[in-house]
Design an enzyme around this catalytic site. Sequence first.
Site, PDB file in Angstrom:
ATOM      1  N   CYS A 104      42.919  46.623  63.568  1.00  0.00           N
ATOM      2  CA  CYS A 104      42.030  46.538  62.523  1.00  0.00           C
ATOM      3  C   CYS A 104      41.063  47.750  62.764  1.00  0.00           C
ATOM      4  CB  CYS A 104      40.888  45.220  62.687  1.00  0.00           C
ATOM      5  SG  CYS A 104      39.455  45.661  61.830  1.00  0.00           S
ATOM      6  N   CYS A 445      40.227  32.046  28.475  1.00  0.00           N
ATOM      7  CA  CYS A 445      40.485  30.730  28.703  1.00  0.00           C
ATOM      8  C   CYS A 445      41.792  30.335  27.924  1.00  0.00           C
ATOM      9  CB  CYS A 445      39.388  30.021  28.193  1.00  0.00           C
ATOM     10  SG  CYS A 445      39.623  28.281  27.382  1.00  0.00           S
ATOM     11  N   CYS A 448      41.686  27.102  25.692  1.00  0.00           N
ATOM     12  CA  CYS A 448      40.818  27.249  24.498  1.00  0.00           C
ATOM     13  C   CYS A 448      41.679  27.337  23.184  1.00  0.00           C
ATOM     14  CB  CYS A 448      40.046  28.544  24.509  1.00  0.00           C
ATOM     15  SG  CYS A 448      38.409  28.522  25.463  1.00  0.00           S
TER      16      CYS A 448
END
Length: 534
Positions: A104, A445, A448
């Site tokens: 890391c 969405c 929708c």
Amino acid sequence: MSKSTSRFFLFSLILLLLLLPFIFTSVSSENEDTDDLEDIEELIALDEQEEEGENYESKDFGKQSEAEVLSKAQRIVLELNSDSTKRAIEENEYVLILGYAPWCSRSAELMPRFAEAANVLKGLGSDILLAKIDAERYPKAASTLGIKGFPTLLLFVNGSSHPYTGGFSSEEMVIWARKKTGAPVIRINSVTEANEFLKHHDMYAVGLFNKFEGPDYEEFINAAKADNEIQFLETSSTEISKVLYPAVLNPTFFGLVKSEPEQYTSLDDGNLTADKILQFLDNNKFPLVTVVTELNSAKVYASSNKLQVHVFAEADDLKKLLEPLQDIAKKFKSKILFAAVDIGEDNLAKPFLTLFGLEDSEETAVVAFDYNSNFKYLLESDPTSSNIEDFCVGLVQGTLSPYYKSQAIPDNKNASILTVVGKTFDDVILSSPKNIILEVHAPWCITCETTSKQVEKLAKHFKGLNDLVFARIDASINEHPKLQVEEYPSLLFFPANDKSNPIKLSTKSSLKELAALINKNLKSREDPLAKDEL
Ligand SMILES: *[C@@H]1O[C@H](CO)[C@@H](O)[C@H](O)[C@H]1NC(C)=O
Ligand SMILES: *[C@@H]1O[C@H](CO)[C@@H](O)[C@H](O)[C@H]1NC(C)=O
Ligand SMILES: *[C@@H]1O[C@H](CO)[C@@H](O)[C@H](O)[C@H]1NC(C)=O
């Protein structure tokens, strides 16, 4: 393996014990003054290392070579393994543990700073033990400690874990560790010490007290412990305090010193309380205008300063704006946090600009947030100094109109379903004498679309009804204080005689159920015309 690791542990422990006296003497041999002066010089030595890009200068550490100093600093951090971890946190009052992974890169960056901090803390006589654990090699021990990501810093106090909340330079780690382990304040005992400290520090808080006791002093100490990043100094001499803060007035005094034009700020607000001090620091610790970067953004946005003005501009414009902005910021010190963001830094700018529907704009934008009321504001005139200043006055006085996103007013001629935007919500929905069915959607969405098709069919079906209007709004780019969206899509029935209480219709209902529901609602609202059935 456990045998060899425990031997390894023993070996490093012995090494540590062997090294300790050596480190203590080497650090303190040069000064024969008080402990406090040692504190200061140690912090200074640390600063010098940082200024020189971690180029250790031998004078700070006696006559050792750089390599010796570095390796000593690194060995002073105890390397934990599965056997030693439990013992380390049980047998030491304070242990600061760094959980790392060898691959890391952020761990690798932190490691030398952590080692420096360990070295300085040892030199200061701190009781804290700094330890690290390779969480990849010893996953079980790491998870017992609560290490989940890399790098992780945790402070164990008598075995129980506390999150690390300090900064990540070695100096910040030292300040934080001392705050949380019983040495939150440095006492300055002479003008010489004060001058020494000043040579190497440009940000600190200073308290002047006749005696180091009493309620004000206790609150000061509590604030020093609770704060996470600022070095607190204390003195009982006006002469000394004037070196640290030239305009000391009162016999009991608290002030903050920073390295910028508005260097000195004091808290002149009756008796001290820890809360007052912490709020004061939070309101004043930032520069007049903070240029937001990846590194400081979390700190800026976590600020408890409730009023914030953010300026977004292209890099060149930002440079030009900075000075005038600082001049404005001076007039709103302690009241408004000013942040400046390069509009080209998408990660920093876009999330905020999206709140104003300006994510695709490249023009300078001045916006404000009031986190008391959760309102947002947009400067809609040109971003001149005087307009920005007026905007700030309005923000402080609470006279600005909150900003609601809106698309341009659409042409709804002949439309069977009216398109509503933020700006027309009042007219089309709230002030209309008609019953309204409002479809709330968003472009992203997926479900929708189904609802949209149902609404189109319903609009056709109810076409003859004069007092029923169908409307739709894209709530991702249109806002209104009376439009609270809990989910997409939503279908809301606004009764003609009670617009403040819309009725939610289930978007999961079939077309037939919806039509029946609408009929029922129309009827219950004394509507004799609604006799149609599907
Ligand atoms: C840790 O435990 C020791 C021994 O019980 C106690 O004296 C000390 O006050 C404790 N430290 C903290 C910070 O609670
Ligand atoms: C400050 O504290 C003193 C005693 O601690 C008290 O008498 C006084 O009323 C306090 N002043 C204010 C403004 O709270
Ligand atoms: C609206 O409808 C009328 C008559 O039905 C038509 O003449 C007109 O062109 C339409 N206008 C628009 C903008 O579609």
